[in-house]
Design a protein around this motif. Structure first.
Motif, PDB file in Angstrom:
ATOM      1  N   LEU A   1     -92.779  67.181 -23.982  1.00  0.00           N
ATOM      2  CA  LEU A   1     -93.976  67.944 -24.305  1.00  0.00           C
ATOM      3  C   LEU A   1     -93.618  69.423 -24.380  1.00  0.00           C
ATOM      4  O   LEU A   1     -93.044  69.978 -23.441  1.00  0.00           O
ATOM      5  N   LYS A   2     -93.960  70.029 -25.489  1.00  0.00           N
ATOM      6  CA  LYS A   2     -93.647  71.441 -25.671  1.00  0.00           C
ATOM      7  C   LYS A   2     -94.866  72.297 -25.336  1.00  0.00           C
ATOM      8  O   LYS A   2     -96.003  71.881 -25.548  1.00  0.00           O
ATOM      9  N   TYR A   3     -94.594  73.480 -24.808  1.00  0.00           N
ATOM     10  CA  TYR A   3     -95.673  74.402 -24.455  1.00  0.00           C
ATOM     11  C   TYR A   3     -95.213  75.829 -24.683  1.00  0.00           C
ATOM     12  O   TYR A   3     -94.028  76.111 -24.792  1.00  0.00           O
ATOM     13  N   LYS A   4     -96.188  76.709 -24.790  1.00  0.00           N
ATOM     14  CA  LYS A   4     -95.884  78.138 -24.802  1.00  0.00           C
ATOM     15  C   LYS A   4     -96.726  78.792 -23.715  1.00  0.00           C
ATOM     16  O   LYS A   4     -97.658  78.195 -23.191  1.00  0.00           O
ATOM     17  N   ILE A   5     -96.375  80.005 -23.367  1.00  0.00           N
ATOM     18  CA  ILE A   5     -97.101  80.761 -22.350  1.00  0.00           C
ATOM     19  C   ILE A   5     -98.042  81.726 -23.067  1.00  0.00           C
ATOM     20  O   ILE A   5     -97.628  82.481 -23.951  1.00  0.00           O
ATOM     21  N   THR A   6     -99.325  81.674 -22.679  1.00  0.00           N
ATOM     22  CA  THR A   6    -100.348  82.494 -23.318  1.00  0.00           C
ATOM     23  C   THR A   6    -101.117  83.272 -22.256  1.00  0.00           C
ATOM     24  O   THR A   6    -101.482  82.710 -21.223  1.00  0.00           O
ATOM     25  N   GLN A   7    -101.382  84.542 -22.532  1.00  0.00           N
ATOM     26  CA  GLN A   7    -102.167  85.354 -21.615  1.00  0.00           C
ATOM     27  C   GLN A   7    -103.641  85.188 -21.960  1.00  0.00           C
ATOM     28  O   GLN A   7    -104.034  85.320 -23.129  1.00  0.00           O
ATOM     29  N   LYS A   8    -104.454  84.880 -20.952  1.00  0.00           N
ATOM     30  CA  LYS A   8    -105.883  84.640 -21.171  1.00  0.00           C
ATOM     31  C   LYS A   8    -106.699  85.283 -20.063  1.00  0.00           C
ATOM     32  O   LYS A   8    -106.250  85.390 -18.930  1.00  0.00           O
TER      33      LYS A   8
ATOM     34  N   GLY B   1    -111.934  90.721 -15.078  1.00  0.00           N
ATOM     35  CA  GLY B   1    -110.819  90.594 -14.140  1.00  0.00           C
ATOM     36  C   GLY B   1    -109.475  90.612 -14.858  1.00  0.00           C
ATOM     37  O   GLY B   1    -109.404  90.620 -16.090  1.00  0.00           O
ATOM     38  N   PRO B   2    -108.397  90.626 -14.098  1.00  0.00           N
ATOM     39  CA  PRO B   2    -107.061  90.667 -14.704  1.00  0.00           C
ATOM     40  C   PRO B   2    -106.760  89.378 -15.477  1.00  0.00           C
ATOM     41  O   PRO B   2    -107.157  88.285 -15.065  1.00  0.00           O
ATOM     42  N   LYS B   3    -106.066  89.535 -16.586  1.00  0.00           N
ATOM     43  CA  LYS B   3    -105.653  88.374 -17.370  1.00  0.00           C
ATOM     44  C   LYS B   3    -104.467  87.721 -16.670  1.00  0.00           C
ATOM     45  O   LYS B   3    -103.687  88.378 -15.992  1.00  0.00           O
ATOM     46  N   LYS B   4    -104.356  86.409 -16.868  1.00  0.00           N
ATOM     47  CA  LYS B   4    -103.245  85.652 -16.286  1.00  0.00           C
ATOM     48  C   LYS B   4    -102.551  84.867 -17.387  1.00  0.00           C
ATOM     49  O   LYS B   4    -103.070  84.714 -18.485  1.00  0.00           O
ATOM     50  N   TYR B   5    -101.372  84.352 -17.065  1.00  0.00           N
ATOM     51  CA  TYR B   5    -100.583  83.589 -18.025  1.00  0.00           C
ATOM     52  C   TYR B   5    -100.709  82.098 -17.743  1.00  0.00           C
ATOM     53  O   TYR B   5    -100.630  81.673 -16.583  1.00  0.00           O
ATOM     54  N   TYR B   6    -100.930  81.332 -18.811  1.00  0.00           N
ATOM     55  CA  TYR B   6    -101.142  79.900 -18.695  1.00  0.00           C
ATOM     56  C   TYR B   6    -100.262  79.149 -19.695  1.00  0.00           C
ATOM     57  O   TYR B   6     -99.943  79.668 -20.768  1.00  0.00           O
ATOM     58  N   ALA B   7     -99.930  77.910 -19.365  1.00  0.00           N
ATOM     59  CA  ALA B   7     -99.218  77.044 -20.308  1.00  0.00           C
ATOM     60  C   ALA B   7    -100.227  76.524 -21.333  1.00  0.00           C
ATOM     61  O   ALA B   7    -101.342  76.146 -20.987  1.00  0.00           O
ATOM     62  N   THR B   8     -99.818  76.522 -22.600  1.00  0.00           N
ATOM     63  CA  THR B   8    -100.636  76.013 -23.698  1.00  0.00           C
ATOM     64  C   THR B   8     -99.830  74.960 -24.445  1.00  0.00           C
ATOM     65  O   THR B   8     -98.714  75.246 -24.885  1.00  0.00           O
ATOM     66  N   PRO B   9    -100.364  73.735 -24.590  1.00  0.00           N
ATOM     67  CA  PRO B   9     -99.604  72.698 -25.285  1.00  0.00           C
ATOM     68  C   PRO B   9     -99.361  73.054 -26.752  1.00  0.00           C
ATOM     69  O   PRO B   9    -100.210  73.659 -27.401  1.00  0.00           O
ATOM     70  N   GLN B  10     -98.212  72.673 -27.251  1.00  0.00           N
ATOM     71  CA  GLN B  10     -97.845  72.894 -28.646  1.00  0.00           C
ATOM     72  C   GLN B  10     -97.648  71.538 -29.318  1.00  0.00           C
ATOM     73  O   GLN B  10     -96.842  70.739 -28.852  1.00  0.00           O
ATOM     74  N   THR B  11     -98.375  71.303 -30.393  1.00  0.00           N
ATOM     75  CA  THR B  11     -98.216  70.049 -31.114  1.00  0.00           C
ATOM     76  C   THR B  11     -97.116  70.194 -32.153  1.00  0.00           C
ATOM     77  O   THR B  11     -96.825  71.297 -32.618  1.00  0.00           O
TER      78      THR B  11
END
Length: 132
Positions: free
Chosen positions: A2-9, A17-27
């Motif tokens: 499973l591939k993912y990228k890191i996205t700030q949200k 509030g402060p933004k944080k970084y989350y894993a986002t699935p990549q199809t």
């Protein structure tokens, strides 16, 4: 894999509030009904047309069963059921069907699907490789 990228949200409950970084699935693309039929043909004695016919008929039947109030159990694949919410009313007499909202189909994976998902391994996709 499973591939993912890191996205700030932003936190949806605290936009300031402060933004944080989350894993986002990549199809890596879509698997169509036709392609699935071809893949299954390679594993069975049935023709692609036979398999396509069965899958298309299943797609036609599932909504009928759900709208009849039944859940649909597809063995190891899992089950489908309808769900909805509604606005609140002060009394049962004040409630009417127009207050029903958020109709959706819930899929619950079967044991085999859950076991396979538990084996998932992950790979970070570099920004230039990322495809949403």
């Amino acid at each position: 894999m499973l591939k993912y990228k890191i996205t700030q949200k932003a936190n949806p409950q605290d936009r300031e509030g402060p933004k944080k970084y989350y894993a986002t699935p990549q199809t890596s693309g879509k698997k169509t009904l036709s392609a699935i039929s071809r893949d299954i043909t390679d594993m069975s004695s049935l023709s692609r047309g036979d398999i396509s016919n069965v899958l298309l008929n299943l797609v036609d039947q599932i909504p009928k069963y759900l709208l009849d109030g039944q859940s649909v159990q597809l063995g190891e694949l899992g089950s489908f059921r309808l769900s909805f919410g509604s606005e609140g009313a002060e009394s049962s007499e004040d409630f009417n069907v127009s207050m029903i909202r958020n109709k959706k189909i819930i899929f619950t994976p079967g044991p085999s699907l859950k076991q396979e998902l538990a084996k998932a391994q992950f790979e970070l996709v570099k920004e230039k490789e990322a495809v949403s």
